[in-house]
Design a protein around this motif. Structure first.
Motif, mmCIF file in Angstrom:
data_model
loop_
_atom_site.group_PDB
_atom_site.id
_atom_site.type_symbol
_atom_site.label_atom_id
_atom_site.label_comp_id
_atom_site.label_asym_id
_atom_site.label_seq_id
_atom_site.Cartn_x
_atom_site.Cartn_y
_atom_site.Cartn_z
ATOM 1 N N ASP A 95 -14.497 38.000 17.811
ATOM 2 C CA ASP A 95 -14.402 38.076 16.345
ATOM 3 C C ASP A 95 -13.559 36.927 15.796
ATOM 4 O O ASP A 95 -13.880 36.339 14.759
ATOM 5 C CB ASP A 95 -13.772 39.403 15.914
ATOM 6 N N ARG A 153 -10.073 42.689 3.758
ATOM 7 C CA ARG A 153 -9.274 43.143 4.897
ATOM 8 C C ARG A 153 -7.779 43.022 4.590
ATOM 9 O O ARG A 153 -6.980 43.898 4.930
ATOM 10 C CB ARG A 153 -9.652 42.340 6.148
ATOM 11 N N SER A 179 -9.554 42.504 13.550
ATOM 12 C CA SER A 179 -10.272 42.975 12.364
ATOM 13 C C SER A 179 -10.607 44.462 12.383
ATOM 14 O O SER A 179 -11.128 44.985 11.397
ATOM 15 C CB SER A 179 -11.574 42.180 12.209
ATOM 16 N N ASP A 180 -10.309 45.153 13.481
ATOM 17 C CA ASP A 180 -10.644 46.578 13.566
ATOM 18 C C ASP A 180 -9.750 47.382 12.618
ATOM 19 O O ASP A 180 -8.515 47.341 12.713
ATOM 20 C CB ASP A 180 -10.461 47.071 14.997
ATOM 21 N N ARG A 227 -9.171 50.602 12.302
ATOM 22 C CA ARG A 227 -8.339 51.654 12.891
ATOM 23 C C ARG A 227 -7.067 51.057 13.486
ATOM 24 O O ARG A 227 -5.972 51.609 13.339
ATOM 25 C CB ARG A 227 -9.127 52.416 13.964
ATOM 26 N N GLU A 228 -7.215 49.929 14.166
ATOM 27 C CA GLU A 228 -6.040 49.280 14.752
ATOM 28 C C GLU A 228 -5.121 48.740 13.671
ATOM 29 O O GLU A 228 -3.894 48.827 13.774
ATOM 30 C CB GLU A 228 -6.477 48.150 15.689
ATOM 31 N N LEU A 235 -12.244 41.367 20.184
ATOM 32 C CA LEU A 235 -11.323 40.778 19.201
ATOM 33 C C LEU A 235 -11.274 39.253 19.336
ATOM 34 O O LEU A 235 -11.164 38.536 18.341
ATOM 35 C CB LEU A 235 -9.929 41.369 19.355
#
Length: 325
Positions: free
Chosen positions: A237, A137, A166-167, A169-170, A234
């Motif tokens: 996560d 990541r 952790s997304d 796209r974001e 989030l």
């Protein structure tokens, strides 16, 4: 007008499960095809929704030789009949057609036969493996910042992930925005400045307090996070990441943080933080904490009627686990 110099390879294999990377790969294939033929048409269907005659018609050469990009999604779900047609097609692709097969790398034998045939026929392979490890990541964020024309450092990358979550796209959107806002120099200070509201009260702020047994601090941070609109998933996560990190570091013993960083595939600063957070945790408590974060992960994704309440309960369960002998 066609330009032979930019004709794309007729067979393309997009392999993996990371949705953002898959979408980028498909978009790149289409854009390359349209360099050769600006009017190239896109047809995209799931393999499971196709019949044999439909597939045959889709890949048949056109009388007018117009460019076409055909994307077969979820090829791992292919039946033997459909797989046989695709395998046969790879032996002699039609002129003017780009066939892109999207496959997750697993699934039925029929789908794997398609992958093998595509590779044997010289398909261009784009790897889109799921990004699950912290190091991966971090590498993704570094690459996104470079891709947008910026530069950064490890602490800024860590701060951005702490702020955004952790997304992918974001993270991609935040990386590009920071490069633009910070004139290309993405420092930790820039991240904190542009993400202050979310960074100071993020899922990671909740998690840091929760794993050290600070119930009051974790609850306060959680309520602020909910008020600021930080997505429930989030926060869940972040709790899971914090507990897993503490468990891995605690299980590795009290070795040198830099040595542990190499063995565990984590940044040294994260190992140091986890070593401090692991004080007071016992094996039984960590096992209970792992169950708690697994449960809340399911809760925020639809199992629980009230995701906010599920997060509060998870914080209390972590505090109880921290007290276990």
């Amino acid at each position: 007008m066609n330009s032979p110099s930019v004709l794309p390879p007729p067979l393309q294999l997009v392999l993996g499960e990371e949705e953002l990377l898959i979408e980028r790969a498909v978009r790149a294939i289409l854009e390359t095809a349209r360099l050769a033929d600006a009017s190239a048409d896109l047809t995209r269907l799931k393999v499971a929704d196709l019949t044999g005659p439909e597939l045959v018609e889709m890949v048949s050469p056109s009388l007018f030789a117009e460019g076409r990009v055909i994307v077969l999604d979820a090829a791992h779900e292919a039946t033997q009949d459909i797989a046989a047609l695709v395998v046969n097609y790879t032996k002699s692709p039609a002129e003017g057609i780009v066939l892109a097969v999207v496959h997750n790398g697993g699934g039925r034998k029929a789908g794997k036969d398609i992958v093998a045939a595509m590779k044997k026929s010289g398909a261009v392979v784009t790897e889109c493996a799921k990004i699950t490890k912290a190091a991966e990541r971090e590498a993704f964020v570094r690459n996104e910042i470079r891709r947008a024309g910026g530069k950064t450092d490890p602490r800024a990358v860590a701060a951005l992930i702490d702020s955004v979550g952790s997304d992918l796209r974001e993270l991609a959107a935040a990386s590009a925005q920071l490069v633009a806002d910070a004139a290309g120099d993405v420092s930790e200070e820039a991240v904190r400045r542009y993400h202050r509201g979310r960074a100071d009260v993020s899922g990671f702020a909740v998690a840091e307090k929760a794993v050290t047994g600070d119930v009051a601090g974790a609850m306060e941070a959680l309520r602020w996070a909910m008020q600021l609109g930080v997505p429930h998933v989030l926060v869940a996560d972040a709790l899971a990441d914090a507990v897993r990190t503490v468990a891995r570091v605690a299980g590795a013993g009290r070795a040198d943080p830099f040595k542990l960083a190499g063995e565990l595939g984590m940044p040294a600063w994260k190992v140091k933080k986890a070593l401090a957070q692991s004080r007071g945790w016992k094996p039984a408590g960590l096992a209970a904490a792992m169950r708690a974060v697994a449960d809340v992960n399911a809760d925020v994704k639809g199992v629980a009627a009230d995701a906010g309440y599920a997060l509060e309960r998870a914080v209390l369960r972590l505090a109880e686990a921290h007290r276990q002998d």
